[in-house]
Design a protein around this motif. Structure first.
Motif, PDB file in Angstrom:
ATOM      1  N   PRO A 177      22.410  -2.857  72.567  1.00  0.00           N
ATOM      2  CA  PRO A 177      23.779  -2.668  73.066  1.00  0.00           C
ATOM      3  C   PRO A 177      24.848  -3.021  72.034  1.00  0.00           C
ATOM      4  N   VAL A 178      25.954  -2.286  72.108  1.00  0.00           N
ATOM      5  CA  VAL A 178      27.116  -2.535  71.262  1.00  0.00           C
ATOM      6  C   VAL A 178      28.219  -3.127  72.133  1.00  0.00           C
ATOM      7  N   ASN A 179      28.783  -4.249  71.690  1.00  0.00           N
ATOM      8  CA  ASN A 179      29.852  -4.926  72.427  1.00  0.00           C
ATOM      9  C   ASN A 179      31.201  -4.587  71.809  1.00  0.00           C
ATOM     10  N   ILE A 180      32.130  -4.173  72.660  1.00  0.00           N
ATOM     11  CA  ILE A 180      33.501  -3.921  72.215  1.00  0.00           C
ATOM     12  C   ILE A 180      34.437  -4.791  73.059  1.00  0.00           C
ATOM     13  N   PHE A 181      35.345  -5.483  72.375  1.00  0.00           N
ATOM     14  CA  PHE A 181      36.297  -6.354  73.053  1.00  0.00           C
ATOM     15  C   PHE A 181      37.717  -5.875  72.778  1.00  0.00           C
ATOM     16  N   VAL A 182      38.511  -5.811  73.844  1.00  0.00           N
ATOM     17  CA  VAL A 182      39.942  -5.539  73.706  1.00  0.00           C
ATOM     18  C   VAL A 182      40.645  -6.853  74.010  1.00  0.00           C
ATOM     19  N   VAL A 183      41.251  -7.443  72.981  1.00  0.00           N
ATOM     20  CA  VAL A 183      41.770  -8.808  73.078  1.00  0.00           C
ATOM     21  C   VAL A 183      43.246  -8.834  72.685  1.00  0.00           C
ATOM     22  N   PRO A 184      44.096  -9.452  73.508  1.00  0.00           N
ATOM     23  CA  PRO A 184      45.512  -9.577  73.115  1.00  0.00           C
ATOM     24  C   PRO A 184      45.659 -10.375  71.826  1.00  0.00           C
ATOM     25  N   GLN A 185      46.721 -10.107  71.107  1.00  0.00           N
ATOM     26  CA  GLN A 185      47.003 -10.868  69.901  1.00  0.00           C
ATOM     27  C   GLN A 185      47.184 -12.345  70.260  1.00  0.00           C
ATOM     28  N   SER A 186      46.683 -13.245  69.413  1.00  0.00           N
ATOM     29  CA  SER A 186      46.793 -14.680  69.666  1.00  0.00           C
ATOM     30  C   SER A 186      47.082 -15.405  68.364  1.00  0.00           C
ATOM     31  N   GLU A 187      48.041 -16.328  68.416  1.00  0.00           N
ATOM     32  CA  GLU A 187      48.369 -17.111  67.226  1.00  0.00           C
ATOM     33  C   GLU A 187      47.291 -18.148  66.919  1.00  0.00           C
ATOM     34  N   HIS A 188      46.399 -18.396  67.905  1.00  0.00           N
ATOM     35  CA  HIS A 188      45.360 -19.406  67.710  1.00  0.00           C
ATOM     36  C   HIS A 188      44.145 -18.858  66.959  1.00  0.00           C
ATOM     37  N   LEU A 189      44.007 -17.550  66.916  1.00  0.00           N
ATOM     38  CA  LEU A 189      42.817 -16.960  66.311  1.00  0.00           C
ATOM     39  C   LEU A 189      43.162 -16.204  65.034  1.00  0.00           C
ATOM     40  N   SER A 190      42.506 -16.572  63.977  1.00  0.00           N
ATOM     41  CA  SER A 190      42.624 -15.793  62.752  1.00  0.00           C
ATOM     42  C   SER A 190      41.598 -14.647  62.806  1.00  0.00           C
ATOM     43  N   TYR A 191      41.739 -13.663  61.956  1.00  0.00           N
ATOM     44  CA  TYR A 191      40.755 -12.588  61.964  1.00  0.00           C
ATOM     45  C   TYR A 191      40.644 -11.959  60.586  1.00  0.00           C
ATOM     46  N   ARG A 192      39.476 -11.423  60.346  1.00  0.00           N
ATOM     47  CA  ARG A 192      39.221 -10.594  59.174  1.00  0.00           C
ATOM     48  C   ARG A 192      38.763  -9.230  59.662  1.00  0.00           C
ATOM     49  N   ASN A 193      38.910  -8.228  58.833  1.00  0.00           N
ATOM     50  CA  ASN A 193      38.541  -6.873  59.263  1.00  0.00           C
ATOM     51  C   ASN A 193      37.041  -6.743  59.513  1.00  0.00           C
ATOM     52  N   THR A 194      36.252  -7.546  58.829  1.00  0.00           N
ATOM     53  CA  THR A 194      34.800  -7.519  59.040  1.00  0.00           C
ATOM     54  C   THR A 194      34.287  -8.955  59.131  1.00  0.00           C
ATOM     55  N   PHE A 195      33.172  -9.134  59.820  1.00  0.00           N
ATOM     56  CA  PHE A 195      32.530 -10.436  59.930  1.00  0.00           C
ATOM     57  C   PHE A 195      31.048 -10.209  60.237  1.00  0.00           C
ATOM     58  N   ASN A 196      30.242 -11.235  60.114  1.00  0.00           N
ATOM     59  CA  ASN A 196      28.810 -11.080  60.377  1.00  0.00           C
ATOM     60  C   ASN A 196      28.146 -12.449  60.462  1.00  0.00           C
ATOM     61  N   ASN A 197      26.926 -12.439  61.016  1.00  0.00           N
ATOM     62  CA  ASN A 197      26.008 -13.577  60.900  1.00  0.00           C
ATOM     63  C   ASN A 197      24.615 -12.990  60.697  1.00  0.00           C
ATOM     64  N   LYS A 198      23.571 -13.767  60.899  1.00  0.00           N
ATOM     65  CA  LYS A 198      22.228 -13.269  60.617  1.00  0.00           C
ATOM     66  C   LYS A 198      21.784 -12.170  61.576  1.00  0.00           C
ATOM     67  N   ASP A 199      22.423 -12.068  62.752  1.00  0.00           N
ATOM     68  CA  ASP A 199      22.007 -11.083  63.765  1.00  0.00           C
ATOM     69  C   ASP A 199      22.981  -9.926  63.922  1.00  0.00           C
ATOM     70  N   TYR A 200      24.282 -10.178  63.707  1.00  0.00           N
ATOM     71  CA  TYR A 200      25.291  -9.186  64.043  1.00  0.00           C
ATOM     72  C   TYR A 200      26.220  -8.891  62.872  1.00  0.00           C
TER      73      TYR A 200
END
Length: 237
Positions: A177-200
């Motif tokens: 399965p592919v997970n897609i999240f629609v999330v409001p902008q938040s000043e508490h969360l930083s973001y990068r255009n891409t991210f990963n770990n050993k599984d995703y």
């Protein structure tokens, strides 16, 4: 016998018949009257103390004691229930705070945590259960809509993302399965255009109002999902 001694003698024994007391009564009407009053009071006290004991007094006392004990147990039970309720509320508030507190610092961390949590509930063989109309009804909360389906949609539910109301979509992917999240902008969360770990692996598309985050396993072609999202999602102001 003087007056003080006489009174002491009569108080000690209202029925005293010592020669001194008898002689004092005969010689002094005031002493006689006093002795009679004390003796009458003594009879009243004796009469009051001579009330017969009811036959069922023992049973009544035992019943009263049992009722008192029962009431005490009820009060203790109510106290325990109230205490348990307070503890439950405290735990609920703690869990709620933990759930909606800023547990992660980036949208990538949050998205991967969600994907890991939902992995045990979905498989790639699940039935596509959500229509495009049902999806867009939920997307309206974020001032967005899909002009076309991205694929087989197995789930579309609101969730909490950093304490914010967000939309979680689960599509059938290439191998999982592919997970897609629609999330409001938040000043508490930083973001990068891409991210990963050993599984995703994950990618983030950002607008003025929302982040659209895609998370898939290492074999999933996320760039294709990103292109489909850009071509299919329309935002209104």
């Amino acid at each position: 016998m003087d007056d003080l001694q006489f009174r002491r003698e009569v108080y000690a024994d209202p029925k005293s018949a010592t020669p001194e007391v008898v002689a004092a009564k005969k010689s002094d009407p005031a002493k006689l009257k006093f002795a009679q009053e004390v003796e009458a009071l003594d009879k009243k006290i004796t009469s009051a103390l001579s009330v017969p004991v009811p036959d069922d007094l023992c049973q009544k006392l035992i019943l009263r004691q049992s009722l008192a004990s029962h009431q005490q147990l009820k009060r203790k039970k109510r106290l325990r229930i109230a205490l348990a309720a307070s503890i439950t509320i405290a735990i609920g508030l703690t869990v709620n705070q933990l759930q909606f507190s800023h547990a992660y610092s980036s949208v990538g961390d949050y998205a991967i945590a969600h994907a890991n949590h939902e992995a045990k509930y979905f498989s790639n063989n699940d039935e596509a259960r959500v229509s495009l109309a049902a999806l867009n009804k939920k997307m309206a909360s974020f001032n967005g809509s899909f002009s076309q389906s991205l694929g087989d949609l197995m789930m579309a539910e609101f969730c909490r993302f950093d304490g914010m109301k967000s939309l979680h979509l689960v599509f059938r992917g290439k191998s999982s399965p592919v997970n897609i999240f629609v999330v409001p902008q938040s000043e508490h969360l930083s973001y990068r255009n891409t991210f990963n770990n050993k599984d995703y692996n994950g990618i983030v598309n950002s607008t003025q109002q929302s982040h659209v985050i895609v998370v898939g396993d290492k074999t999933e072609p996320l760039n294709q999902w990103q292109i489909k999202l850009q071509n299919s999602v329309r935002w209104s102001t």
